[in-house]
Design a protein around this motif. Sequence first.
Motif, mmCIF file in Angstrom:
data_model
loop_
_atom_site.group_PDB
_atom_site.id
_atom_site.type_symbol
_atom_site.label_atom_id
_atom_site.label_comp_id
_atom_site.label_asym_id
_atom_site.label_seq_id
_atom_site.Cartn_x
_atom_site.Cartn_y
_atom_site.Cartn_z
ATOM 1 N N THR A 33 4.460 9.777 5.110
ATOM 2 C CA THR A 33 3.838 8.891 6.087
ATOM 3 C C THR A 33 3.876 9.547 7.456
ATOM 4 O OG1 THR A 33 4.649 6.985 4.837
ATOM 5 C CG2 THR A 33 3.913 6.581 7.100
ATOM 6 N N PRO A 34 2.717 9.811 8.050
ATOM 7 C CA PRO A 34 2.721 10.326 9.423
ATOM 8 C C PRO A 34 3.310 9.272 10.363
ATOM 9 C CG PRO A 34 0.551 10.553 8.402
ATOM 10 C CD PRO A 34 1.373 9.690 7.502
ATOM 11 N N ILE A 35 4.243 9.674 11.206
ATOM 12 C CA ILE A 35 4.894 8.758 12.133
ATOM 13 C C ILE A 35 4.352 8.958 13.552
ATOM 14 C CG2 ILE A 35 7.096 8.028 13.146
ATOM 15 C CD1 ILE A 35 6.793 7.348 10.173
ATOM 16 N N ALA A 36 4.245 10.213 13.996
ATOM 17 C CA ALA A 36 3.786 10.475 15.360
ATOM 18 C C ALA A 36 3.204 11.870 15.469
ATOM 19 C CB ALA A 36 4.949 10.324 16.335
ATOM 20 N N GLN A 37 2.226 12.002 16.353
ATOM 21 C CA GLN A 37 1.684 13.294 16.763
ATOM 22 C C GLN A 37 1.611 13.260 18.282
ATOM 23 O OE1 GLN A 37 -1.976 14.442 14.899
ATOM 24 N NE2 GLN A 37 -1.164 14.227 12.847
ATOM 25 N N GLY A 51 -3.441 23.726 21.881
ATOM 26 C CA GLY A 51 -3.350 22.694 20.853
ATOM 27 C C GLY A 51 -1.950 22.436 20.349
ATOM 28 N N LEU A 52 -0.946 22.695 21.174
ATOM 29 C CA LEU A 52 0.438 22.546 20.747
ATOM 30 C C LEU A 52 0.789 21.067 20.594
ATOM 31 C CD1 LEU A 52 2.566 24.642 20.110
ATOM 32 C CD2 LEU A 52 3.410 24.419 22.425
ATOM 33 N N GLN A 53 1.295 20.704 19.410
ATOM 34 C CA GLN A 53 1.677 19.322 19.131
ATOM 35 C C GLN A 53 3.020 19.280 18.415
ATOM 36 O OE1 GLN A 53 -1.509 17.804 16.656
ATOM 37 N NE2 GLN A 53 -2.324 16.670 18.400
ATOM 38 N N ARG A 54 3.729 18.175 18.619
ATOM 39 C CA ARG A 54 4.946 17.878 17.854
ATOM 40 C C ARG A 54 4.552 16.782 16.867
ATOM 41 N NH1 ARG A 54 8.716 18.148 21.434
ATOM 42 N NH2 ARG A 54 7.946 16.372 22.609
ATOM 43 N N VAL A 55 4.808 17.021 15.594
ATOM 44 C CA VAL A 55 4.408 16.096 14.537
ATOM 45 C C VAL A 55 5.658 15.602 13.817
ATOM 46 C CG1 VAL A 55 3.051 15.847 12.430
ATOM 47 C CG2 VAL A 55 2.248 17.373 14.248
ATOM 48 N N ARG A 56 5.716 14.304 13.583
ATOM 49 C CA ARG A 56 6.846 13.703 12.849
ATOM 50 C C ARG A 56 6.303 13.009 11.613
ATOM 51 N NH1 ARG A 56 9.852 8.661 14.842
ATOM 52 N NH2 ARG A 56 11.070 8.218 13.012
ATOM 53 N N VAL A 57 6.901 13.313 10.470
ATOM 54 C CA VAL A 57 6.464 12.778 9.187
ATOM 55 C C VAL A 57 7.684 12.264 8.421
ATOM 56 C CG1 VAL A 57 5.267 13.275 7.025
ATOM 57 C CG2 VAL A 57 4.593 14.469 9.105
ATOM 58 N N GLN A 58 7.568 11.065 7.877
ATOM 59 C CA GLN A 58 8.612 10.528 7.004
ATOM 60 C C GLN A 58 8.243 10.862 5.573
ATOM 61 O OE1 GLN A 58 9.792 6.384 7.519
ATOM 62 N NE2 GLN A 58 9.882 6.175 5.286
ATOM 63 N N VAL A 59 9.214 11.385 4.832
ATOM 64 C CA VAL A 59 8.994 11.717 3.428
ATOM 65 C C VAL A 59 9.974 10.911 2.592
ATOM 66 C CG1 VAL A 59 9.042 13.528 1.677
ATOM 67 C CG2 VAL A 59 8.186 14.041 3.980
ATOM 68 N N ASP A 60 9.428 10.146 1.656
ATOM 69 C CA ASP A 60 10.242 9.378 0.712
ATOM 70 C C ASP A 60 10.111 10.018 -0.655
ATOM 71 O OD1 ASP A 60 11.029 7.258 2.523
ATOM 72 O OD2 ASP A 60 8.964 6.583 2.421
ATOM 73 N N THR A 61 11.245 10.334 -1.264
ATOM 74 C CA THR A 61 11.223 10.828 -2.636
ATOM 75 C C THR A 61 11.748 9.720 -3.540
ATOM 76 O OG1 THR A 61 13.403 11.868 -2.362
ATOM 77 C CG2 THR A 61 11.463 13.250 -2.006
ATOM 78 N N MET A 92 18.015 12.655 7.831
ATOM 79 C CA MET A 92 18.062 11.763 6.682
ATOM 80 C C MET A 92 18.165 10.337 7.189
ATOM 81 S SD MET A 92 20.302 12.148 3.345
ATOM 82 C CE MET A 92 20.175 11.050 1.981
ATOM 83 N N GLY A 93 17.229 9.519 6.780
ATOM 84 C CA GLY A 93 17.168 8.174 7.300
ATOM 85 C C GLY A 93 17.809 7.144 6.407
ATOM 86 N N LEU A 94 17.587 7.257 5.096
ATOM 87 C CA LEU A 94 18.035 6.166 4.249
ATOM 88 C C LEU A 94 18.027 6.598 2.797
ATOM 89 C CD1 LEU A 94 17.348 3.030 3.087
ATOM 90 C CD2 LEU A 94 15.126 3.609 3.960
ATOM 91 N N SER A 95 18.938 6.022 2.055
ATOM 92 C CA SER A 95 18.960 6.165 0.606
ATOM 93 C C SER A 95 19.167 4.773 0.044
ATOM 94 C CB SER A 95 20.114 7.055 0.152
ATOM 95 O OG SER A 95 19.962 8.353 0.644
ATOM 96 N N GLU A 96 18.414 4.456 -0.990
ATOM 97 C CA GLU A 96 18.567 3.130 -1.581
ATOM 98 C C GLU A 96 18.112 3.125 -3.030
ATOM 99 O OE1 GLU A 96 16.213 0.293 0.576
ATOM 100 O OE2 GLU A 96 14.336 1.156 -0.069
ATOM 101 N N ASP A 109 13.104 12.186 7.713
ATOM 102 C CA ASP A 109 12.111 12.452 8.746
ATOM 103 C C ASP A 109 12.106 13.940 9.066
ATOM 104 O OD1 ASP A 109 11.574 9.779 8.917
ATOM 105 O OD2 ASP A 109 12.027 9.595 11.050
ATOM 106 N N TYR A 110 10.919 14.531 9.092
ATOM 107 C CA TYR A 110 10.739 15.932 9.440
ATOM 108 C C TYR A 110 9.924 16.007 10.728
ATOM 109 C CZ TYR A 110 12.185 16.873 4.655
ATOM 110 O OH TYR A 110 12.890 16.928 3.494
#
Length: 114
Positions: A33-37, A51-61, A92-96, A109-110
């Motif tokens: 899930t893209p969180i922020a650009q 075009g320099l950007q900081r990108v944050r993506v949440q990855v759920d496995t 690492m955000g969460l494990s459930e 979050d990456y």
Amino acid sequence: MQDFFDAIQNLAGGEVYALVAPESTQYPAIVYTPIAQEHIFGIDGPNLSRGLQRVRVQVDTYARTYQEALHLQDQVLAALLADISTIADVRMGLSEFEAQARLYRVSVDYTYHR
């Protein structure tokens, strides 16, 4: 986000999805899930010309065992480091355990620069 998908698309037997996994998903699977650009600003203003950007993506496995979900996150990180050399932060955000689906979820979050 194409660069992010390209880096992880072959993991989990190709079960990699943006935002939501379909009902027909086979597990293990990855949902990102893209969180922020954000544009990066320097002392002389925005770096729009580069075009320099900081990108944050949440990855759920998602997997049937917790160890498998953790291992899949290790594979995600390795794939990102191989393809996107500007990984700046990993949290690492969460494990459930999702009892109804009988699945373990590990959320990370990456943050990277492009």
